[in-house]
Design a protein around this motif. Structure first.
Motif, PDB file in Angstrom:
ATOM      1  N   ARG A 123     -91.518 114.005  44.915  1.00 18.16           N
ATOM      2  CA  ARG A 123     -92.655 114.827  44.520  1.00 18.16           C
ATOM      3  C   ARG A 123     -93.752 113.957  43.913  1.00 18.16           C
ATOM      4  NH1 ARG A 123     -92.334 120.536  42.519  1.00 18.16           N
ATOM      5  NH2 ARG A 123     -94.364 121.062  41.659  1.00 18.16           N
ATOM      6  N   GLN A 124     -94.958 114.278  44.234  1.00 12.51           N
ATOM      7  CA  GLN A 124     -96.094 113.502  43.745  1.00 12.51           C
ATOM      8  C   GLN A 124     -97.158 114.473  43.271  1.00 12.51           C
ATOM      9  OE1 GLN A 124     -96.298 109.952  45.005  1.00 12.51           O
ATOM     10  NE2 GLN A 124     -98.458 109.477  44.832  1.00 12.51           N
ATOM     11  N   PRO A 130     -89.339 110.771  43.011  1.00 11.29           N
ATOM     12  CA  PRO A 130     -90.668 111.305  42.693  1.00 11.29           C
ATOM     13  C   PRO A 130     -91.551 110.237  42.073  1.00 11.29           C
ATOM     14  CG  PRO A 130     -89.082 111.991  41.039  1.00 11.29           C
ATOM     15  CD  PRO A 130     -88.307 111.236  42.086  1.00 11.29           C
ATOM     16  N   GLU A 131     -92.832 110.495  42.132  1.00  8.97           N
ATOM     17  CA  GLU A 131     -93.818 109.551  41.619  1.00  8.97           C
ATOM     18  C   GLU A 131     -93.626 109.255  40.145  1.00  8.97           C
ATOM     19  OE1 GLU A 131     -98.633 109.831  41.056  1.00  8.97           O
ATOM     20  OE2 GLU A 131     -97.421 111.627  40.944  1.00  8.97           O
ATOM     21  N   MET A 132     -93.444 110.288  39.371  1.00 10.19           N
ATOM     22  CA  MET A 132     -93.453 110.078  37.936  1.00 10.19           C
ATOM     23  C   MET A 132     -92.061 109.865  37.362  1.00 10.19           C
ATOM     24  SD  MET A 132     -96.437 109.696  37.158  1.00 10.19           S
ATOM     25  CE  MET A 132     -96.253 109.514  35.397  1.00 10.19           C
ATOM     26  N   GLY A 133     -91.175 109.442  38.179  1.00  6.78           N
ATOM     27  CA  GLY A 133     -89.846 109.064  37.689  1.00  6.78           C
ATOM     28  C   GLY A 133     -88.880 110.212  37.607  1.00  6.78           C
ATOM     29  N   THR A 134     -89.122 111.112  36.718  1.00  6.54           N
ATOM     30  CA  THR A 134     -88.136 112.172  36.554  1.00  6.54           C
ATOM     31  C   THR A 134     -88.702 113.552  36.810  1.00  6.54           C
ATOM     32  OG1 THR A 134     -88.627 112.321  34.227  1.00  6.54           O
ATOM     33  CG2 THR A 134     -86.768 110.933  34.859  1.00  6.54           C
ATOM     34  N   GLN A 162     -94.273 127.059  48.059  1.00  5.77           N
ATOM     35  CA  GLN A 162     -93.657 126.192  49.076  1.00  5.77           C
ATOM     36  C   GLN A 162     -94.091 124.745  48.879  1.00  5.77           C
ATOM     37  OE1 GLN A 162     -96.580 127.305  49.238  1.00  5.77           O
ATOM     38  NE2 GLN A 162     -97.641 127.097  51.202  1.00  5.77           N
ATOM     39  N   ARG A 163     -93.329 123.888  49.516  1.00 10.01           N
ATOM     40  CA  ARG A 163     -93.696 122.473  49.491  1.00 10.01           C
ATOM     41  C   ARG A 163     -94.946 122.273  50.342  1.00 10.01           C
ATOM     42  NH1 ARG A 163     -90.530 117.277  49.305  1.00 10.01           N
ATOM     43  NH2 ARG A 163     -88.830 118.586  48.601  1.00 10.01           N
ATOM     44  N   GLN A 164     -95.909 121.562  49.780  1.00  7.51           N
ATOM     45  CA  GLN A 164     -97.119 121.221  50.521  1.00  7.51           C
ATOM     46  C   GLN A 164     -97.323 119.722  50.407  1.00  7.51           C
ATOM     47  OE1 GLN A 164    -100.312 123.902  48.964  1.00  7.51           O
ATOM     48  NE2 GLN A 164     -98.517 125.036  48.275  1.00  7.51           N
ATOM     49  N   THR A 165     -98.226 119.210  51.208  1.00  5.68           N
ATOM     50  CA  THR A 165     -98.499 117.784  51.100  1.00  5.68           C
ATOM     51  C   THR A 165     -99.994 117.524  51.194  1.00  5.68           C
ATOM     52  OG1 THR A 165     -97.920 115.594  51.939  1.00  5.68           O
ATOM     53  CG2 THR A 165     -97.980 117.360  53.561  1.00  5.68           C
ATOM     54  N   HIS A 166    -100.416 116.394  50.630  1.00  2.89           N
ATOM     55  CA  HIS A 166    -101.821 116.154  50.360  1.00  2.89           C
ATOM     56  C   HIS A 166    -102.685 116.067  51.613  1.00  2.89           C
ATOM     57  CE1 HIS A 166     -99.124 114.417  47.397  1.00  2.89           C
ATOM     58  NE2 HIS A 166    -100.058 114.295  46.498  1.00  2.89           N
ATOM     59  N   VAL A 167    -102.167 115.367  52.599  1.00  2.00           N
ATOM     60  CA  VAL A 167    -102.888 115.116  53.843  1.00  2.00           C
ATOM     61  C   VAL A 167    -104.292 114.560  53.640  1.00  2.00           C
ATOM     62  CG1 VAL A 167    -103.458 116.016  56.137  1.00  2.00           C
ATOM     63  CG2 VAL A 167    -101.622 117.051  54.845  1.00  2.00           C
ATOM     64  N   SER A 215     -94.651 114.329  48.663  1.00  2.35           N
ATOM     65  CA  SER A 215     -95.328 115.620  48.810  1.00  2.35           C
ATOM     66  C   SER A 215     -95.299 116.374  47.487  1.00  2.35           C
ATOM     67  CB  SER A 215     -94.693 116.417  49.937  1.00  2.35           C
ATOM     68  OG  SER A 215     -93.304 116.578  49.716  1.00  2.35           O
ATOM     69  N   ALA A 216     -95.545 117.675  47.527  1.00  2.00           N
ATOM     70  CA  ALA A 216     -95.838 118.356  46.257  1.00  2.00           C
ATOM     71  C   ALA A 216     -95.495 119.835  46.257  1.00  2.00           C
ATOM     72  CB  ALA A 216     -97.322 118.192  45.956  1.00  2.00           C
ATOM     73  N   ARG A 217     -95.582 120.425  45.091  1.00  2.00           N
ATOM     74  CA  ARG A 217     -95.724 121.863  44.882  1.00  2.00           C
ATOM     75  C   ARG A 217     -94.455 122.718  44.932  1.00  2.00           C
ATOM     76  NH1 ARG A 217    -100.586 121.048  43.518  1.00  2.00           N
ATOM     77  NH2 ARG A 217    -102.432 121.787  44.587  1.00  2.00           N
ATOM     78  N   ARG A 218     -93.325 122.241  45.285  1.00  2.00           N
ATOM     79  CA  ARG A 218     -92.196 123.140  45.471  1.00  2.00           C
ATOM     80  C   ARG A 218     -91.702 123.657  44.126  1.00  2.00           C
ATOM     81  NH1 ARG A 218     -89.287 126.196  45.891  1.00  2.00           N
ATOM     82  NH2 ARG A 218     -87.129 126.315  46.583  1.00  2.00           N
TER      83      ARG A 218
END
Lengths: 162, 772, 308
Positions: free
Chosen positions: B359-360, B321-325, B188-193, B288-291
């Protein structure tokens, strides 16, 4: 604007504030006591914990005007400059902090917990700390620190649960 | 020589944090400072028809309201990173949304006012008109198809990146071997918090044509470069001051677009501007991240030795997203074989745009590889009727197998996968657990033990990321200032780097003060990310210290009329070996260096400092094994983790206490990801978990006492260090998920999703309870 | 669970402000019930009563609630305090949860309250949160409304024109909605004291300790002279839009002296006639399933205690 007068860390403060100014913002912006942190501003993370008349409360859920006539203690009021309280020493010894942002909230919470109940059981410690969030430490050092300060009574079950 | 390195020295930075004397961005107050607040889109995809700022501008206390037309033209260059070329593929970047919006939370306007309360009042007065369109999200393979609507019309496709290395032999074996398992998994999508949200105070010093930015960042120098590029200013006109930072985990590595908006806005007002992201913004508007959606397969021979594996990986990279693609797809594939001998792998990875927040990288961005691999290993072992520990034993890379090259590329050296497996199993009492589990089942109690074995790539040696710098200055009184190009945000670098320098210079720990974060005074470096500090920063500090040490000895040799080779430094004193009462203090040497140039050896210039760098090898691997003992209450679906063991090998540890702290933090995040955290979007593209009441983080009651075992296999890097700080988060989700799967083995359920909420678990046991 | 916090009006012609600072308001701090009534008569339609603030203030900060006036009722001595009467325990609505939690009279007279309180949020919340505030806020997943309902508490209300009282079963009307009018204030709650052989239990499931319950059951059982159940109360929370009594199961219990198997069967009747809700944390089917288990567990405990 509402007139307020109350004590912060032993010093009388007075002034006029907007009624909607939270106690947390009053402490940070007006008193310059930035040790009380804002982690969520909706009463869950506990980073803003202060003592109001000795009781631990979330300062983001109080308006400054509500503290009228009371005594507020922030993290800055828990030790003398350059010194660390017992609990603060324990946090340091047990690596109970990393980035430090949640730390004041935990220290105030721990102070409140242990003044009310100097010999908590392990379950009481975990329960008492579960209202503060930390993202760095995984709580290990925090729990160890509080356990180390908790007074061991012969019948205490500190350490029994784990 | 090693007085401090290797010891759990108490942290120097702690007293200010413990007493509330830290300085985070929101603590910064500048004269005449104004406050900013954002208006953000509440439509996931659509045309932005109009924004009416009349009433907002007229509100008392409001200094300005900026829309895209005001802010965007000032952005001379927006790049995802300073090193990225302007022709880097990716979506069109824009500070504020202009004619359309592409995710809920996208910034549309900035209000600048006398205080944050008034700024928010004014945001409420802004009127926005949209023409909403149906957003693209959730079903990644559907979005990736040809001919569907586009997240970014400019790009012609919703596939951000894709790469595949098919292997027909692997496909063949996965089909034909009797022992072969295929699992559909979804993360699932998670986030750093980070507990401190992002934030920035920008002070535009017009008279000097300089800009000073107080930032909450993991990478001050990168922040500086990106700011300079954004504004078209020379870098030396930009100063970044990053004091204390309340966590990052990857969310604060690059200059984000919100911060860019504030920087651009600062040029349009006469006063400094502060923006502190609030938690709701952080949850829905920060990347956010992980999905990930994964189809993982593995086949073994009759002896349980892995013959082939397959990995088809989809990742959602959101709109920007952070890294472009994309995210970490290629890394997921590369590291997938992990700690095992896997002869052949058939893999593909596809990153897909969607109308959600971007996404990051988040602590162990490629964690999907460990999650997929460790789950499929357990399921394959089960299919074979083999204990998961035994299966791992048969396949784990042994020391005699090193160096070992994976079919996906990475070459492993200096790892101790087998040793950590055995140590973790021993600490948790694996052998006696099976009997305990059996007993418990008889009384209707379901305990499980999950293993997770992995290898962690760290300290990547690419480009600037592989280099770190340290400046070591000995002051006239013999104490030392060290500055680094890092971005300490909880890792204890003020302590660990002081330990390193103190040992190199023979000084007392208390005589070395380490600082980073101010680009005016620290050498250019790549910040604190990707578990690089022990390997790269420490060695930079060592290199600089060694230069200084040599000079100390040269000066002392002159003062003592001895040879450099006969000297030793201990307890801040340079002595002649074997003649303890003949020596000079470091202080005396420093005094000479600074004040008495005539007393220096001829040819040796005055002063006592050095700046040096260290360049890392391409990658340094650490490794660990997690073992998680838990119980699942099958009447409620609640999981109770009883014990958690980590046996890890990160080579030599500068400060074991700090190492364990990093593991613990990662494990807690992994537990959160396995059981609690879920950044859900509804079908209209609205993020639903936008407060801590819905995005659930683990608390002290949710993380047990973690038990550690340490194995030390030195790396080839000087000092023998390895980066390890992401490992906790990489290993934990699989350990917990495998534990739950192990507990529920008698029920024969297929665990597909995360998080393993009570509702989901009960649904596995009683399918009629599930919605789908 | 808290749809308010994760919803926003998407028809609105304004974007997403994601605020955390409240909007402006005029602040009042009355010192008596009559002062409050006077204020409510005047501005009640446009005012919010501020008790503990642990639910109201976050909503104000997030601007999910906007109000022109806030009436702080924390300094009104008349609505604070704990008083044991012959058949009931009278608790002032503005008494903090922490005060009630640690009070030994409460522990003896209304043990269900003492059992419930440690589960309400965290101790910092309970230092400010009030008994009446929680009941008037009427969150479907909170413990105190369910306890009030289980015990058939009597809720005393002061109005600008008249005072009245209501039994708990008439008080909760819907999600965050009670029978309180704009000009009314909850002043006291009378919790009946169960004499004789009684037992109480409260069981709940929450994702983490202190969270709002996914499902919960507050139970009270009293035994007659012949050891059969003379009084049974099962109050479910977290499952519907208000706390609800499991009437069918209660009826099945009365007059019985159930064995464990019989208790288990009766627990299965707990959700009869109740519409169960779904949200991002759990669906209705899950809530039904675990409620039965929670009811069984709570009944077993309560019965055990009653039987002594």
């Amino acid at each position: 604007m509402v007139k307020i007068e109350f004590e912060v860390n032993g010093r009388q403060r007075s002034g006029d504030v907007e009624s909607r100014l939270t106690l947390a913002d009053y402490l940070r912006e007006v008193c310059g006591l930035t040790g009380t942190h804002l982690g969520c501003e909706h009463g869950v993370c506990g980073a803003c914990t202060v003592l109001l008349d000795g009781e631990a409360v979330r300062s983001c859920l109080l308006f400054a005007v509500q503290a009228e006539g009371s005594s507020v203690t922030t993290i800055e009021g828990l030790s003398n400059p350059g010194e660390l309280s017992h609990i603060q020493e324990a946090f340091r010894a047990h690596h109970g902090l990393q980035c430090g942002f949640c730390t004041p909230g935990f220290i105030v919470t721990a102070h409140a917990l242990l003044s009310k109940n100097p010999s908590p059981t392990d379950e009481e410690i975990l329960d008492g700390l579960s209202g503060n969030l930390c993202r760095c430490t995984g709580y290990q050092g925090i729990v160890h620190a509080v356990r180390s300060v908790a007074v061991q009574e012969p019948s205490s079950s500190v350490g029994e649960e784990r | 020589m090693s007085r401090f390195v290797g010891q759990s020295v108490q942290r120097r930075e702690d007293p200010r944090f413990l007493t509330g004397q830290g300085t985070y961005v929101d603590d910064v107050q500048l004269k005449g400072m104004l406050h900013a607040a954002f208006l953000r889109s509440d439509v996931a995809r659509g045309r932005l028809v109009s924004v009416n700022a009349e009433r907002a501008k007229a509100h008392p206390g409001v200094v300005a309201v900026f829309l895209s037309g005001d802010i965007n033209p000032g952005a001379l260059e927006m790049r995802i990173s300073s090193a990225a070329g302007s022709d880097m593929p990716g979506p069109p970047l824009r500070p504020l949304a202009d004619s359309d919006v592409r995710f809920v939370g996208e910034p549309i306007a900035v209000v600048v006012a006398e205080n944050r309360y008034l700024a928010e009042d004014a945001v409420d007065l802004l009127e926005v008109e949209y023409e909403p369109q149906s957003p693209l999200l959730d079903d990644l393979s559907a979005i990736a198809e040809e001919g569907v609507e586009l997240v970014h019309p400019e790009l012609g496709s919703n596939v951000a990146a894709t790469m595949a290395v098919p292997n027909n032999d692997a496909k063949e074996l996965l089909q034909s071997l009797p022992y072969s398992v295929s699992l559909e998994l979804s993360q699932q999508r998670q986030t750093h918090v980070p507990m401190e949200c992002r934030g920035i105070v920008v002070d535009w010093l017009a008279a000097d044509n300089r800009i000073e930015v107080y930032a909450s960042t993991q990478n001050p120098h990168e922040f500086r470069l990106q700011t300079a590029q954004l504004l078209g200013l020379p870098e030396n006109s930009v100063r970044i001051i990053s004091n204390d930072v309340g966590g990052g985990f990857g969310q604060k590595v690059y200059l984000s677009r919100d911060e860019m908006c504030i920087i651009l806005a600062s040029r349009l007002v006469q006063s400094p501007i502060k923006w502190t992201e609030d938690r709701r913004e952080n949850l829905l508007g920060s990347n956010s991240a992980r999905r990930d959606d994964i189809l993982v397969s593995m086949a073994a021979d009759d002896d349980g030795r892995i013959q082939a594996a397959g990995l088809q990986h989809f990742e959602e990279c959101g709109a920007f997203p952070e890294m472009g693609t994309g995210g970490a797809g290629v890394a997921v594939a590369m590291y997938f074989p992990g700690p095992y001998r896997v002869p052949i792998v058939d893999w593909s990875t596809t990153s897909v745009w969607s109308n959600t927040v971007g996404r990051q990288a988040y602590r162990g961005p490629w964690v999907a590889e460990t999650y997929a691999r460790e789950r499929v290993v357990d399921e394959l072992a089960t299919q074979m009727g083999m204990d998961p520990l035994e299966f791992r034993r048969r396949n784990v890379i042994q020391s005699e197998d090193l160096p070992h090259q994976h079919p996906t590329g990475p070459v492993l050296t200096d790892v101790s996968c087998s040793q950590t497996l055995e140590q973790a199993a021993e600490i948790i009492g694996y052998d006696s657990f099976r009997a305990e589990q059996e007993e418990a089942r008889k009384s209707g109690r379901y305990k499980g033990l999950g293993l997770s074995l992995y290898v962690e790539p760290s300290a990547f040696g690419f480009g600037a990321l592989g280099i770190e710098a340290a400046t070591v200055r000995v002051l006239p009184n013999g104490t030392v200032n060290v500055t680094l190009g890092t971005g300490n945000h909880g890792q204890g670098l003020e302590t660990t780097m002081a330990q390193v320098v103190a040992d190199e210079l023979g000084l007392d720990f208390d005589d070395v003060v380490v600082r980073d974060g101010d680009t005016d005074s620290s050498p250019y470096g790549a910040g604190t990310i990707g578990s690089r500090s022990a390997v790269i920063a420490a060695n930079a500090a060592v290199n600089a210290s060694q230069e200084v040490r040599l000079k100390v000895l040269q000066i002392a040799a002159e003062m003592l009329e001895a040879s450099v080779d006969d000297l030793t430094i201990e307890d801040s004193k340079v002595r002649v070996v074997g003649v303890p009462d003949r020596g000079v203090t470091i202080r005396e040497v420093a005094r000479t260096a600074h004040n008495s140039p005539e007393a220096l050896p001829s040819g040796l210039p005055p002063g006592l400092e050095a700046t040096a760098r260290f360049q890392a090898p391409p990658v340094t691997y650490s490794n660990a094994c997690h073992a998680c003992l838990l119980e699942v209450d099958t009447t409620t679906g609640i999981v109770n983790i009883e014990r958690y063991v980590v046996s890890e090998d990160c080579g030599n540890m500068i400060n074991p206490m700090v190492v364990e702290g990093q593991i613990a933090g990662g494990v807690a995040q992994g537990i959160g990801g396995a059981l609690l955290e879920n950044m859900v979007y509804d079908t209209d593209g609205n993020p639903l978990a936008t407060s801590f009441l819905d995005y659930l983080l683990p608390t002290a009651a949710d993380v047990p006492d973690i038990e550690y075992g340490h194995i030390v296999t030195e790396s080839a890097v000087p000092g023998g260090y390895k980066g390890m700080a992401e490992g906790g988060a990489i290993g934990a989700p699989a350990a917990v998920a495998n534990g739950v799967a192990d507990a529920l083995r008698p029920f024969g359920v297929k665990i597909r999703d995360l998080p393993l909420t009570p509702s989901y678990i009960l649904g596995l046991l009683e399918p009629e309870l599930l919605d789908r | 669970m808290n749809e308010w916090f994760s919803s926003y009006d998407r028809q609105a012609s304004r974007g997403l402000g994601v605020e955390v600072k409240p909007g402006p308001f005029t602040y009042y701090r009355p010192e008596s019930i009559s002062e409050i009534s006077g204020l409510l008569a005047e501005i009640g339609e446009n005012a919010k009563l501020l008790a503990g603030g642990q639910s109201l203030v976050p909503m104000m900060s997030m601007r999910l609630v906007q109000t022109e006036n806030v009436i702080d009722i924390n300094r009104v001595a008349e609505i604070q305090g704990i008083e044991r009467q012959e058949n009931f325990l009278r608790v002032g609505a503005a008494t903090t949860q922490a005060t009630v939690e640690s009070d030994s009279v409460v522990g003896e007279a209304v043990p269900l309250l003492t059992q419930a309180l440690p589960l309400v949020g965290h101790f910092q919340i309970r230092n400010r949160g009030t008994i009446g505030g929680s009941i008037a806020h009427a969150d479907a997943a909170s413990e105190l409304p369910a306890v009030a309902l289980a015990l058939d508490a009597e809720l005393h209300i002061a109005g600008s024109k008249k005072d009245r009282s209501l039994p708990a079963e008439e008080f909760f009307e819907g999600l965050w909605t009670t029978a309180l009018e704009a000009d009314e204030l909850l002043t006291h709650i009378d919790f009946p004291i169960w004499e004789g052989n009684s037992g109480f239990a409260l069981e709940e499931i929450a994702p983490r300790s202190g969270d709002f319950a996914l499902a919960g059951a507050a139970v009270g059982l009293k035994l007659a002279e012949d050891s059969t159940i003379s009084q049974a109360a099962i109050s479910l929370f977290g499952v519907a839009s208000t706390p609800v009594r499991a009437g069918v199961a209660e009826t099945a219990l009365r007059g019985e002296s159930p064995t464990p198997e019989e208790l288990s069967d009766i627990a299965k009747l707990a959700l009869e006639g109740i519409e169960v809700r779904t949200d991002i944390h759990a669906n209705a089917a899950y809530r039904r399933r675990v409620s039965v288990a929670l009811v069984e567990k709570a009944l077993t405990k309560a019965l055990g205690e009653a039987r002594g």
